[in-house]
Design a protein around this motif. Structure first.
Motif, PDB file in Angstrom:
ATOM      1  N   THR A   1      53.613  35.916  45.212  1.00  0.00           N
ATOM      2  CA  THR A   1      52.232  36.351  45.005  1.00  0.00           C
ATOM      3  C   THR A   1      51.264  35.202  45.205  1.00  0.00           C
ATOM      4  O   THR A   1      50.218  35.357  45.840  1.00  0.00           O
ATOM      5  CB  THR A   1      52.062  36.945  43.594  1.00  0.00           C
ATOM      6  N   PHE A   2      51.619  34.050  44.671  1.00  0.00           N
ATOM      7  CA  PHE A   2      50.752  32.882  44.850  1.00  0.00           C
ATOM      8  C   PHE A   2      50.594  32.564  46.338  1.00  0.00           C
ATOM      9  O   PHE A   2      49.474  32.421  46.832  1.00  0.00           O
ATOM     10  CB  PHE A   2      51.307  31.668  44.094  1.00  0.00           C
ATOM     11  N   LEU A   3      51.712  32.464  47.050  1.00  0.00           N
ATOM     12  CA  LEU A   3      51.655  32.131  48.477  1.00  0.00           C
ATOM     13  C   LEU A   3      50.906  33.198  49.268  1.00  0.00           C
ATOM     14  O   LEU A   3      50.065  32.884  50.116  1.00  0.00           O
ATOM     15  CB  LEU A   3      53.064  31.959  49.039  1.00  0.00           C
ATOM     16  N   PHE A   4      51.215  34.455  49.002  1.00  0.00           N
ATOM     17  CA  PHE A   4      50.604  35.557  49.739  1.00  0.00           C
ATOM     18  C   PHE A   4      49.100  35.640  49.476  1.00  0.00           C
ATOM     19  O   PHE A   4      48.286  35.555  50.399  1.00  0.00           O
ATOM     20  CB  PHE A   4      51.288  36.875  49.352  1.00  0.00           C
ATOM     21  N   SER A   5      48.737  35.812  48.228  1.00  0.00           N
ATOM     22  CA  SER A   5      47.330  36.057  47.907  1.00  0.00           C
ATOM     23  C   SER A   5      46.445  34.833  48.117  1.00  0.00           C
ATOM     24  O   SER A   5      45.359  34.944  48.701  1.00  0.00           O
ATOM     25  CB  SER A   5      47.195  36.570  46.466  1.00  0.00           C
TER      26      SER A   5
ATOM     27  N   GLU B   1      40.243  41.530  49.949  1.00  0.00           N
ATOM     28  CA  GLU B   1      40.578  42.640  49.054  1.00  0.00           C
ATOM     29  C   GLU B   1      42.071  42.956  49.077  1.00  0.00           C
ATOM     30  O   GLU B   1      42.632  43.366  48.060  1.00  0.00           O
ATOM     31  CB  GLU B   1      39.744  43.866  49.403  1.00  0.00           C
ATOM     32  N   THR B   2      42.718  42.759  50.211  1.00  0.00           N
ATOM     33  CA  THR B   2      44.170  42.949  50.292  1.00  0.00           C
ATOM     34  C   THR B   2      44.877  41.948  49.382  1.00  0.00           C
ATOM     35  O   THR B   2      45.807  42.304  48.655  1.00  0.00           O
ATOM     36  CB  THR B   2      44.671  42.804  51.743  1.00  0.00           C
ATOM     37  N   GLY B   3      44.436  40.705  49.407  1.00  0.00           N
ATOM     38  CA  GLY B   3      45.006  39.694  48.517  1.00  0.00           C
ATOM     39  C   GLY B   3      44.838  40.069  47.054  1.00  0.00           C
ATOM     40  O   GLY B   3      45.775  39.941  46.262  1.00  0.00           O
ATOM     41  N   VAL B   4      43.652  40.569  46.712  1.00  0.00           N
ATOM     42  CA  VAL B   4      43.377  40.979  45.335  1.00  0.00           C
ATOM     43  C   VAL B   4      44.276  42.155  44.940  1.00  0.00           C
ATOM     44  O   VAL B   4      44.873  42.152  43.856  1.00  0.00           O
ATOM     45  CB  VAL B   4      41.886  41.376  45.164  1.00  0.00           C
ATOM     46  N   ARG B   5      44.390  43.138  45.815  1.00  0.00           N
ATOM     47  CA  ARG B   5      45.185  44.337  45.525  1.00  0.00           C
ATOM     48  C   ARG B   5      46.659  43.985  45.288  1.00  0.00           C
ATOM     49  O   ARG B   5      47.255  44.410  44.303  1.00  0.00           O
ATOM     50  CB  ARG B   5      45.027  45.351  46.659  1.00  0.00           C
TER      51      ARG B   5
ATOM     52  N   SER C   1      42.824  38.957  39.271  1.00  0.00           N
ATOM     53  CA  SER C   1      42.565  40.041  40.223  1.00  0.00           C
ATOM     54  C   SER C   1      41.240  40.726  39.921  1.00  0.00           C
ATOM     55  O   SER C   1      40.473  41.040  40.830  1.00  0.00           O
ATOM     56  CB  SER C   1      43.688  41.081  40.180  1.00  0.00           C
ATOM     57  N   VAL C   2      40.993  40.961  38.661  1.00  0.00           N
ATOM     58  CA  VAL C   2      39.727  41.599  38.272  1.00  0.00           C
ATOM     59  C   VAL C   2      38.554  40.676  38.593  1.00  0.00           C
ATOM     60  O   VAL C   2      37.544  41.098  39.172  1.00  0.00           O
ATOM     61  CB  VAL C   2      39.735  41.982  36.778  1.00  0.00           C
ATOM     62  N   ILE C   3      38.678  39.408  38.247  1.00  0.00           N
ATOM     63  CA  ILE C   3      37.612  38.433  38.513  1.00  0.00           C
ATOM     64  C   ILE C   3      37.355  38.311  40.014  1.00  0.00           C
ATOM     65  O   ILE C   3      36.215  38.393  40.475  1.00  0.00           O
ATOM     66  CB  ILE C   3      37.952  37.060  37.896  1.00  0.00           C
ATOM     67  N   LEU C   4      38.425  38.109  40.786  1.00  0.00           N
ATOM     68  CA  LEU C   4      38.270  37.933  42.228  1.00  0.00           C
ATOM     69  C   LEU C   4      37.817  39.221  42.915  1.00  0.00           C
ATOM     70  O   LEU C   4      37.070  39.170  43.893  1.00  0.00           O
ATOM     71  CB  LEU C   4      39.565  37.418  42.849  1.00  0.00           C
ATOM     72  N   GLY C   5      38.263  40.357  42.407  1.00  0.00           N
ATOM     73  CA  GLY C   5      37.800  41.629  42.961  1.00  0.00           C
ATOM     74  C   GLY C   5      36.305  41.814  42.771  1.00  0.00           C
ATOM     75  O   GLY C   5      35.591  42.225  43.685  1.00  0.00           O
ATOM     76  N   ALA C   6      35.817  41.479  41.586  1.00  0.00           N
ATOM     77  CA  ALA C   6      34.375  41.565  41.323  1.00  0.00           C
ATOM     78  C   ALA C   6      33.610  40.556  42.168  1.00  0.00           C
ATOM     79  O   ALA C   6      32.555  40.866  42.734  1.00  0.00           O
ATOM     80  CB  ALA C   6      34.104  41.334  39.835  1.00  0.00           C
ATOM     81  N   PHE C   7      34.160  39.346  42.272  1.00  0.00           N
ATOM     82  CA  PHE C   7      33.540  38.306  43.093  1.00  0.00           C
ATOM     83  C   PHE C   7      33.447  38.757  44.547  1.00  0.00           C
ATOM     84  O   PHE C   7      32.408  38.602  45.192  1.00  0.00           O
ATOM     85  CB  PHE C   7      34.365  37.018  42.967  1.00  0.00           C
ATOM     86  N   GLY C   8      34.520  39.344  45.047  1.00  0.00           N
ATOM     87  CA  GLY C   8      34.524  39.832  46.422  1.00  0.00           C
ATOM     88  C   GLY C   8      33.537  40.964  46.634  1.00  0.00           C
ATOM     89  O   GLY C   8      32.820  40.998  47.634  1.00  0.00           O
ATOM     90  N   ALA C   9      33.481  41.889  45.678  1.00  0.00           N
ATOM     91  CA  ALA C   9      32.600  43.051  45.817  1.00  0.00           C
ATOM     92  C   ALA C   9      31.126  42.693  45.722  1.00  0.00           C
ATOM     93  O   ALA C   9      30.279  43.384  46.306  1.00  0.00           O
ATOM     94  CB  ALA C   9      32.942  44.082  44.743  1.00  0.00           C
ATOM     95  N   HIS C  10      30.817  41.624  45.027  1.00  0.00           N
ATOM     96  CA  HIS C  10      29.413  41.277  44.830  1.00  0.00           C
ATOM     97  C   HIS C  10      28.991  40.057  45.654  1.00  0.00           C
ATOM     98  O   HIS C  10      28.144  40.158  46.524  1.00  0.00           O
ATOM     99  CB  HIS C  10      29.120  41.069  43.342  1.00  0.00           C
ATOM    100  N   ALA C  11      29.572  38.911  45.394  1.00  0.00           N
ATOM    101  CA  ALA C  11      29.137  37.678  46.058  1.00  0.00           C
ATOM    102  C   ALA C  11      29.601  37.589  47.509  1.00  0.00           C
ATOM    103  O   ALA C  11      28.818  37.219  48.389  1.00  0.00           O
ATOM    104  CB  ALA C  11      29.627  36.468  45.277  1.00  0.00           C
TER     105      ALA C  11
END
Length: 128
Positions: A78-82, A40-44, A16-26
């Protein structure tokens, strides 16, 4: 099952932290606002699940099938949803039609809801 639950909780939290940072930057530069919000909903929700799994990993004894299913439903849900949200958010960038994943998201959400419901029943029975 206790160890599996704790490991998945930690992995989901880290991702979540990795993907959140990836989403916010890249991804901020390449996705529409709507697609980025979905990502971001998936990450949250993945982070919420991480906390859920870490907490139940410490408080449940996993002696009953309902305790085990509480964990399994949250891990799978969580796997299916996110993951379905991640791919749906990225489908334009990937140049792929991934709309078939649309029904997977609510199924994952249903599994997550069932995990919460099972935890409620566990607590209501006075098992702590």
């Amino acid at each position: 099952m206790k160890t599996i639950t704790l490991v998945f909780g930690a992995v989901y939290g880290m991702l979540s932290v990795i993907l959140g940072a990836f989403g916010a930057h890249a991804l901020k530069k390449i996705l529409s606002v709507e697609r980025l919000e979905s990502f971001e909903t998936g990450v949250r929700y993945q982070m919420y699940a991480a906390f859920f799994l870490l907490i139940i990993g410490y408080i449940l004894k996993f002696e009953t099938s309902s305790e085990k299913w509480t964990s399994i439903l949250m891990i799978a849900g969580t796997f299916l949803f996110s993951v379905s949200i991640y791919f749906l958010s990225l489908q334009d960038y990937l140049g792929a039609n991934l709309k078939f994943l649309g029904p997977i998201t609510p199924l994952g959400g249903l599994f997550m809801i069932l995990a919460w419901l099972m935890l409620i029943f566990h607590f209501a029975k006075g098992r702590i």
